[in-house]
Write a protein that holds these residues in place. Sequence first.
Motif, PDB file in Angstrom:
ATOM      1  N   ILE A  72      -8.237 131.154  15.645  1.00 32.81           N
ATOM      2  CA  ILE A  72      -9.609 131.418  15.868  1.00 32.81           C
ATOM      3  C   ILE A  72      -9.996 132.902  15.552  1.00 32.81           C
ATOM      4  CG2 ILE A  72     -11.088 131.689  18.009  1.00 32.81           C
ATOM      5  CD1 ILE A  72      -9.471 129.654  19.268  1.00 32.81           C
ATOM      6  N   VAL A  73      -9.196 133.916  15.734  1.00 30.75           N
ATOM      7  CA  VAL A  73      -9.532 135.525  15.220  1.00 30.75           C
ATOM      8  C   VAL A  73      -9.720 135.120  13.818  1.00 30.75           C
ATOM      9  CG1 VAL A  73      -8.607 137.451  14.889  1.00 30.75           C
ATOM     10  CG2 VAL A  73      -8.400 136.540  17.169  1.00 30.75           C
ATOM     11  N   ALA A  74      -9.008 134.317  12.941  1.00 32.05           N
ATOM     12  CA  ALA A  74      -9.060 134.511  11.561  1.00 32.05           C
ATOM     13  C   ALA A  74     -10.323 133.828  11.320  1.00 32.05           C
ATOM     14  CB  ALA A  74      -7.943 133.676  10.890  1.00 32.05           C
ATOM     15  N   VAL A  75     -10.836 132.570  11.801  1.00 34.25           N
ATOM     16  CA  VAL A  75     -12.110 132.075  11.658  1.00 34.25           C
ATOM     17  C   VAL A  75     -13.167 132.980  11.812  1.00 34.25           C
ATOM     18  CG1 VAL A  75     -13.769 130.146  12.258  1.00 34.25           C
ATOM     19  CG2 VAL A  75     -11.407 129.541  11.902  1.00 34.25           C
ATOM     20  N   LEU A  76     -13.106 133.824  13.068  1.00 34.11           N
ATOM     21  CA  LEU A  76     -14.344 134.724  13.161  1.00 34.11           C
ATOM     22  C   LEU A  76     -14.144 135.805  12.301  1.00 34.11           C
ATOM     23  CD1 LEU A  76     -15.952 135.686  15.722  1.00 34.11           C
ATOM     24  CD2 LEU A  76     -14.012 136.984  16.407  1.00 34.11           C
ATOM     25  N   LEU A  77     -13.215 136.410  11.821  1.00 35.78           N
ATOM     26  CA  LEU A  77     -13.200 137.339  10.682  1.00 35.78           C
ATOM     27  C   LEU A  77     -13.974 136.901   9.507  1.00 35.78           C
ATOM     28  CD1 LEU A  77      -9.713 139.319  11.172  1.00 35.78           C
ATOM     29  CD2 LEU A  77     -11.966 140.151  11.481  1.00 35.78           C
ATOM     30  N   LEU A 128     -16.896 137.909   7.459  1.00 39.52           N
ATOM     31  CA  LEU A 128     -16.935 138.311   6.006  1.00 39.52           C
ATOM     32  C   LEU A 128     -18.132 137.613   5.271  1.00 39.52           C
ATOM     33  CD1 LEU A 128     -15.386 140.130   4.289  1.00 39.52           C
ATOM     34  CD2 LEU A 128     -13.992 138.054   3.729  1.00 39.52           C
ATOM     35  N   ILE A 129     -18.348 136.252   5.482  1.00 44.83           N
ATOM     36  CA  ILE A 129     -19.044 135.505   4.769  1.00 44.83           C
ATOM     37  C   ILE A 129     -20.691 135.944   5.117  1.00 44.83           C
ATOM     38  CG2 ILE A 129     -20.281 133.289   4.564  1.00 44.83           C
ATOM     39  CD1 ILE A 129     -17.518 132.029   4.798  1.00 44.83           C
ATOM     40  N   VAL A 161     -25.763 138.383   3.752  1.00 43.58           N
ATOM     41  CA  VAL A 161     -26.785 139.597   4.122  1.00 43.58           C
ATOM     42  C   VAL A 161     -26.980 140.399   2.830  1.00 43.58           C
ATOM     43  CG1 VAL A 161     -27.012 141.655   5.319  1.00 43.58           C
ATOM     44  CG2 VAL A 161     -26.274 139.615   6.736  1.00 43.58           C
ATOM     45  N   ALA A 162     -25.635 140.831   2.143  1.00 44.93           N
ATOM     46  CA  ALA A 162     -25.691 141.868   1.110  1.00 44.93           C
ATOM     47  C   ALA A 162     -26.628 140.958  -0.116  1.00 44.93           C
ATOM     48  CB  ALA A 162     -24.523 142.192   0.492  1.00 44.93           C
TER      49      ALA A 162
END
Lengths: 166, 213, 391
Positions: free
Chosen positions: A142-147, A151-152, A157-158
């Motif tokens: 879940i933490v990996a998906v959150l990170l 990132l995406i 946004v950029a």
Amino acid sequence: MTIAFYLIAAITIAGALAAVLLRNTVHCALALTVAFAGLAIAFLELDAQFAGFAQILVYIGAVAILVVFAILLTRGSETPKEGVFSKSWLAGMAIAAMIFAVLGWAVLSSTSALPNETARPAVNVLQIGNALMGRYVLPLEIVAVLLTSALIGAVIVARHEKGSAK
Amino acid sequence: MFGEGILKGLAETARNFAGSFVSAERLTTVQYPEQRIAPIEATRDFPFLVYDGADWEAGLRCVACQICEKECPPKCIYIEKSVDKKPDFTGRPQIYPTRFDIDISVCMSCQICVEVCPFEAIKMDTEFELSTTDRFGGLLYDRKELAKSNEHYHKIHPTEAAEVDARLAEEKAKAEAKAKTAAEAAAAKAAAAATVAKPAGGSESHPEEERKI
Amino acid sequence: MIKNADQVFVLLQHWVMSFFPPAFQPIVGLLLAVVAIVCVFPGLFAVAVLLERKGLGRMQNRYGPNRVGPLGILQPVADGLKSLTKEDIVPTSADAVVHFLAPVFLVVIVFMGYAVLPMGRNMTLVNLDSGLLFFFAMGASTELSVFMAGWSSRNKYSLLGAMRAVAQMISYEVPLLLASLVVVMMTGSMNLGRIVAVQNQYTWGLPHWYIFTPWGFAAFLLYATATTAESNRSPFDLPEGESELVAGYFTEYSGFKFALFFLGEYVGMLSVSGLGATLFLGGWSAPFSFLTWVPSWIWFFGKVMLSICVFIWLRGTLPRLRQDQLMNFAWKFVLPLSLLNVFVAGLWRFMGDGLSRWAVCSGILLIAYVVMARVGMRSEDFGPRSYRYAE
């Protein structure tokens, strides 16, 4: 409560205090880095090698850089015109005291704060790895998906900014 | 293949590195000041004054016409003329410079002074190791330091010097020939006037003497 | 006798320790080792600087410095004297405390990395169980000092250089960790001494170094790329490019502080070379089983100096990468390959011993390399130029 613990605690608290009391925001960020380092040394003093070095690697190596970049890329790098204390400091102090009371109660009533506890469980990296891949694999994923989503989101946004410039 | 360029580059650099120990073409350094590269003939650095013969004062070609002083773009030449005269290479009396200073810290080696000099008196030298510890006068050269012999000019610019010498010799020969014909004409005229003047008196010989000068 | 030559420094340390009462002996031993590290590695820094200048010179068809000593050997002494005696200029608008602390912080952190490197048999300063993690923690902290240097100078060039340097270091941090992760996976421990011990075995005279396996070779190349970028070395030296940003983040440093930055950079290079030798080249183990009589510390330092020579060779060969090329390379080529390498290493482990795993792993890595080169490194079609004005 050895002398080492008191020293580490002094460094951490001094760093944290400096992080809120200094005028120059970048100095505050660097003082926060000192507080992170103090925490890492505290972990190391408790023989939690993985936690200590991961704290240095992640917090000082990445989070501090992030904080500093954020300060630089916004207007935070100029020294504030008024003082560093806000007008509602009394309410702020009250809230901080309440939070401190809750945290202190939680720490003192947990099992690790027993004064007779001298034998520390030896946890090495192998056990941490096994636990992460076995019992705690769902929180890890879940933490990996959150990170990944963060990132995406940052990339989108950029990219959107670049697109709107056209 | 991706990465091939890097490997080729690494091979070339390694060849350079290894080759620099064995072959001269992979190590082209000239270790100045122990070794020097000979300058080519068209090298030019700062001007010098040419003199013919052995005595620099007597043989100095410069006649202080001040053309180079006027044409010099940064105005680095300073000339003071003499009051008396001395004979030049054709024998005619010419004024000479009592003072000829060139400030080589100002000189930009443009060679304009050489190009405009009608007397082939100032030429470009090839000396560049001129650094000095005297910051106030060390780079201001007076005429004694600037005067260098014609042999020196032949040594540094052989073809140019040979051409200049040929031209000067030709001019000198022409001037001598002209003087000889003028002398012969004057002598003939004097002889004719002498034979004619015997009956007529000496009144006609005076205008001819003035004409000779 | 051979064992004595191999353990000569350990024996020396124990001999000096024997003069002290037993209560103080561990501290004295540690102090001696620390003093040895602080003396040896700056000495190696001097050698590396000299090698670089003369080596680069020869590669560029010229002599290097050859005036100071015989063949220019005393040039580092001259450089050291010069930087000590130069005036230390701190700009008036610079943040004096941070300006002073940045090189100090850098040098301290960089020297900490040596604490876990096994420099010979029984010659590790502190044999930490998570030694590799400690090393990377120290490597990550150097970025902060780069930023401090660039920001405290209050100079736009320095700030730009610091930003670029930090962005580059962060981008290449992830492939660096992933490339080293493979070694940890295959060894089963983060202890650097254990990693060397596993590689210290010989089959038919050849060692079990990880570089001789397909995933190890790929990981070594990725590690080499990432460490070249981490130490801001050519071709990734845009942040400190002398012809680009004046001197990047250490523009405003002169005299001894500049020498400290220089020292920090080269000592950092030496330490990541040492780690690379430990992880992939077998640390202090000899290349052939009949050469094990040579002392182990000679092999370690030989491998470190060989890595330095390769760094210098790369510097003399390659042009500098532009910032966007650098970042593209990191995120679109090196990172996917290092992730794939982790997968391939897992495959290697679970395919069991045999020839098939060599073929499969090498095949996957080669195909991935070619595909990533075509796909990831395609040059972008930028289209018509767009402008963005400041409001």
